[in-house]
Design a protein around this motif. Structure first.
Motif, PDB file in Angstrom:
ATOM      1  N   VAL A  34       1.976  63.536 -32.860  1.00 17.08           N
ATOM      2  CA  VAL A  34       2.587  64.703 -33.501  1.00 17.08           C
ATOM      3  C   VAL A  34       4.099  64.580 -33.399  1.00 17.08           C
ATOM      4  CG1 VAL A  34       2.805  67.215 -33.475  1.00 17.08           C
ATOM      5  CG2 VAL A  34       0.609  66.152 -32.888  1.00 17.08           C
ATOM      6  N   ASN A  35       4.786  64.725 -34.519  1.00 15.06           N
ATOM      7  CA  ASN A  35       6.247  64.725 -34.528  1.00 15.06           C
ATOM      8  C   ASN A  35       6.757  66.089 -34.070  1.00 15.06           C
ATOM      9  OD1 ASN A  35       7.272  62.113 -35.613  1.00 15.06           O
ATOM     10  ND2 ASN A  35       5.909  62.624 -37.305  1.00 15.06           N
ATOM     11  N   LEU A  36       7.600  66.077 -33.033  1.00 14.11           N
ATOM     12  CA  LEU A  36       8.236  67.298 -32.558  1.00 14.11           C
ATOM     13  C   LEU A  36       9.660  67.369 -33.109  1.00 14.11           C
ATOM     14  CD1 LEU A  36       7.081  67.081 -28.825  1.00 14.11           C
ATOM     15  CD2 LEU A  36       5.932  68.240 -30.723  1.00 14.11           C
ATOM     16  N   GLU A  37      10.333  68.480 -32.841  1.00 11.77           N
ATOM     17  CA  GLU A  37      11.696  68.641 -33.354  1.00 11.77           C
ATOM     18  C   GLU A  37      12.645  67.588 -32.802  1.00 11.77           C
ATOM     19  OE1 GLU A  37      13.074  72.560 -32.666  1.00 11.77           O
ATOM     20  OE2 GLU A  37      11.548  73.522 -33.927  1.00 11.77           O
ATOM     21  N   ASP A  38      12.499  67.261 -31.521  1.00  7.79           N
ATOM     22  CA  ASP A  38      13.408  66.287 -30.908  1.00  7.79           C
ATOM     23  C   ASP A  38      12.628  65.202 -30.159  1.00  7.79           C
ATOM     24  OD1 ASP A  38      12.438  68.044 -29.091  1.00  7.79           O
ATOM     25  OD2 ASP A  38      14.294  68.228 -27.925  1.00  7.79           O
ATOM     26  N   GLY A  39      11.468  64.841 -30.691  1.00  9.29           N
ATOM     27  CA  GLY A  39      10.682  63.796 -30.045  1.00  9.29           C
ATOM     28  C   GLY A  39       9.286  63.714 -30.638  1.00  9.29           C
ATOM     29  N   ILE A  40       8.373  63.138 -29.895  1.00  2.83           N
ATOM     30  CA  ILE A  40       6.985  63.046 -30.363  1.00  2.83           C
ATOM     31  C   ILE A  40       6.026  63.362 -29.210  1.00  2.83           C
ATOM     32  CG2 ILE A  40       7.522  61.261 -32.071  1.00  2.83           C
ATOM     33  CD1 ILE A  40       5.895  59.341 -30.162  1.00  2.83           C
ATOM     34  N   TYR A  41       4.811  63.697 -29.606  1.00  2.95           N
ATOM     35  CA  TYR A  41       3.727  63.910 -28.644  1.00  2.95           C
ATOM     36  C   TYR A  41       2.575  62.979 -29.033  1.00  2.95           C
ATOM     37  CZ  TYR A  41      -0.687  66.031 -27.141  1.00  2.95           C
ATOM     38  OH  TYR A  41      -1.952  66.240 -26.661  1.00  2.95           O
ATOM     39  N   VAL A  42       2.082  62.224 -28.067  1.00  2.00           N
ATOM     40  CA  VAL A  42       0.979  61.296 -28.307  1.00  2.00           C
ATOM     41  C   VAL A  42      -0.157  61.622 -27.345  1.00  2.00           C
ATOM     42  CG1 VAL A  42       0.221  58.882 -28.301  1.00  2.00           C
ATOM     43  CG2 VAL A  42       2.536  59.454 -29.058  1.00  2.00           C
ATOM     44  N   ALA A  43      -1.338  61.835 -27.897  1.00  2.00           N
ATOM     45  CA  ALA A  43      -2.560  61.937 -27.082  1.00  2.00           C
ATOM     46  C   ALA A  43      -3.301  60.619 -27.238  1.00  2.00           C
ATOM     47  CB  ALA A  43      -3.423  63.097 -27.548  1.00  2.00           C
ATOM     48  N   TYR A  44      -3.615  60.000 -26.117  1.00  5.98           N
ATOM     49  CA  TYR A  44      -4.225  58.663 -26.161  1.00  5.98           C
ATOM     50  C   TYR A  44      -5.360  58.606 -25.152  1.00  5.98           C
ATOM     51  CZ  TYR A  44      -3.710  53.781 -27.661  1.00  5.98           C
ATOM     52  OH  TYR A  44      -3.894  52.556 -28.256  1.00  5.98           O
ATOM     53  N   GLN A  45      -6.381  57.831 -25.455  1.00  9.80           N
ATOM     54  CA  GLN A  45      -7.549  57.763 -24.575  1.00  9.80           C
ATOM     55  C   GLN A  45      -7.603  56.419 -23.863  1.00  9.80           C
ATOM     56  OE1 GLN A  45     -11.251  59.329 -25.946  1.00  9.80           O
ATOM     57  NE2 GLN A  45     -10.292  60.592 -27.519  1.00  9.80           N
ATOM     58  N   ALA A  46      -7.913  56.482 -22.567  1.00 12.88           N
ATOM     59  CA  ALA A  46      -7.953  55.279 -21.730  1.00 12.88           C
ATOM     60  C   ALA A  46      -9.257  55.249 -20.952  1.00 12.88           C
ATOM     61  CB  ALA A  46      -6.767  55.280 -20.760  1.00 12.88           C
ATOM     62  N   PRO A  47      -9.709  54.047 -20.560  1.00  9.14           N
ATOM     63  CA  PRO A  47     -10.934  53.958 -19.749  1.00  9.14           C
ATOM     64  C   PRO A  47     -10.718  54.536 -18.359  1.00  9.14           C
ATOM     65  CG  PRO A  47     -10.012  51.766 -20.175  1.00  9.14           C
ATOM     66  CD  PRO A  47      -9.165  52.735 -20.891  1.00  9.14           C
ATOM     67  N   TYR A  48     -11.758  55.178 -17.845  1.00 10.88           N
ATOM     68  CA  TYR A  48     -11.698  55.772 -16.513  1.00 10.88           C
ATOM     69  C   TYR A  48     -12.992  55.419 -15.784  1.00 10.88           C
ATOM     70  CZ  TYR A  48     -11.629  59.292 -12.796  1.00 10.88           C
ATOM     71  OH  TYR A  48     -11.657  59.921 -11.586  1.00 10.88           O
ATOM     72  N   PHE A  49     -12.855  54.886 -14.576  1.00  7.65           N
ATOM     73  CA  PHE A  49     -14.004  54.437 -13.797  1.00  7.65           C
ATOM     74  C   PHE A  49     -14.517  55.597 -12.940  1.00  7.65           C
ATOM     75  CE2 PHE A  49     -11.474  50.790 -14.843  1.00  7.65           C
ATOM     76  CZ  PHE A  49     -12.411  49.842 -15.219  1.00  7.65           C
ATOM     77  N   LYS A  50     -15.711  56.081 -13.298  1.00 13.12           N
ATOM     78  CA  LYS A  50     -16.326  57.204 -12.606  1.00 13.12           C
ATOM     79  C   LYS A  50     -17.569  56.700 -11.894  1.00 13.12           C
ATOM     80  CE  LYS A  50     -18.126  61.861 -13.464  1.00 13.12           C
ATOM     81  NZ  LYS A  50     -18.463  62.857 -14.514  1.00 13.12           N
ATOM     82  N   LYS A  51     -17.436  56.465 -10.585  1.00 14.08           N
ATOM     83  CA  LYS A  51     -18.507  55.881  -9.768  1.00 14.08           C
ATOM     84  C   LYS A  51     -18.922  54.540 -10.374  1.00 14.08           C
ATOM     85  CE  LYS A  51     -20.141  60.291  -7.909  1.00 14.08           C
ATOM     86  NZ  LYS A  51     -21.269  61.218  -7.751  1.00 14.08           N
TER      87      LYS A  51
END
Length: 312
Positions: free
Chosen positions: A63-80
């Motif tokens: 998402v483009n913000l007024e003075d920057g950007i916002y990024v939502a990103y998915q990463a692997p997570y080790f659960k047990k």
């Protein structure tokens, strides 16, 4: 918990609070409401957006913000013993990069443990270069997970044709679920990288954009690997089902053979058990031994026949 890593006078400075200069990485791990209020005030980001960015099911997006950007990103997570995927947030404000997460994402932990010289090099080149490095590390972890899954699938492939280890197929559904998680996450991450490639982020320089294109290509490769593993897993399941069916047929065949051994003597005894007056053997002295001998002979002949055919 908030940690800050800044370049100051050519050296790396680490803080346990919000502290930023021209080149800074601020990492917020499971931040408290008070810490989120400080971040909101310091960077001019609404609490609503910060709270939403901490949603681990947030779909990857930019998402483009007024003075920057916002990024939502998915990463692997080790659960047990299983691998899932969680979303984390990245904000870029000029030369400051802010990451927010609720869990210990392996990629970010690895970056935080880099030597000061390496962090200095990365941060000094700007926030966009640092963002590229984060996303590249996330992809590297996806590759590592994919290799682990491939190894597990190879083990399943061996056990699928091994009757004694068929119980290991119970891992099938766990691996299949992991592949679904990974494919879904990578598909969303690909959309983010596609937006970068389509020049939808104005602040990004052409030479940096080309580097993000490499991550996009790697993501496509990862998705192909996962699709291949899913196809192999489906084939293994079909082989396993076929083996189970064959294993079931073996005792059924043996039961049929044993029933056949009993069937002929039963037929003979049934014939001689009929109450007809005109039966030549009925008053024969050797009638009983003859009937018993005939039964034993029939069983022996059938047994030899089935043994030659390797049915028993």
């Amino acid at each position: 918990m908030i940690t800050s890593v800044s370049v100051s006078s050519g050296k790396i400075k680490r803080y346990k609070k919000i502290e930023h200069s021209n080149h800074t990485w601020i990492d917020a791990l499971n931040p408290t409401p008070e810490e989120l209020n400080k971040i909101s005030k310091e960077f001019g980001i609404s609490r609503y957006r910060l709270d939403r960015s901490l949603d681990e099911q947030e779909r990857s997006r930019v998402v483009n913000l007024e003075d920057g950007i916002y990024v939502a990103y998915q990463a692997p997570y080790f659960k047990k013993d299983e691998v899932i995927t969680l979303s984390f947030a990245i904000f870029i404000k000029k030369n400051t990069i802010l990451t927010l997460r609720n869990h210990k994402i392996v990629s970010l932990n690895q970056i935080a443990s880099l030597p000061d010289t390496k962090l200095n090099e990365l941060l000094s080149k700007g926030a966009w270069n640092f963002l590229h490095y984060i996303l590249d590390e996330v992809n590297d972890n996806y590759f590592a997970v994919s290799e682990q899954i491939t190894s597990k699938i190879n083990e399943l492939e061996d056990s699928a044709v091994d009757e004694e280890q068929a119980e290991s197929m119970e891992n099938f559904f766990s691996i299949k679920k992991t592949l679904i998680y990974l494919h879904k996450s990578l598909s969303a991450n690909r959309d983010v990288l596609a937006r970068v490639d389509k020049e939808e982020i104005k602040e990004l320089k052409p030479e940096t954009r080309n580097r993000f294109r490499d991550i996009y290509v790697d993501t496509i490769q990862l998705m192909d690997m996962i699709n291949t593993n899913r196809e192999i897993l489906t084939t293994i399941a079909e082989i396993h089902a076929s083996n189970v069916s064959n294993d079931l047929n073996k005792p059924m065949k043996k039961l049929t053979v044993y029933a056949s051994l009993v069937m002929v003597p039963t037929l003979i005894s049934g014939i001689y058990g009929m109450n007809f007056r005109q039966m030549p053997e009925l008053y024969w002295v050797y009638g009983y031994p003859f009937a018993i001998g005939l039964m034993l002979l029939s069983v022996l002949m059938l047994y030899i026949l089935f043994k030659l055919k390797k049915w028993i």
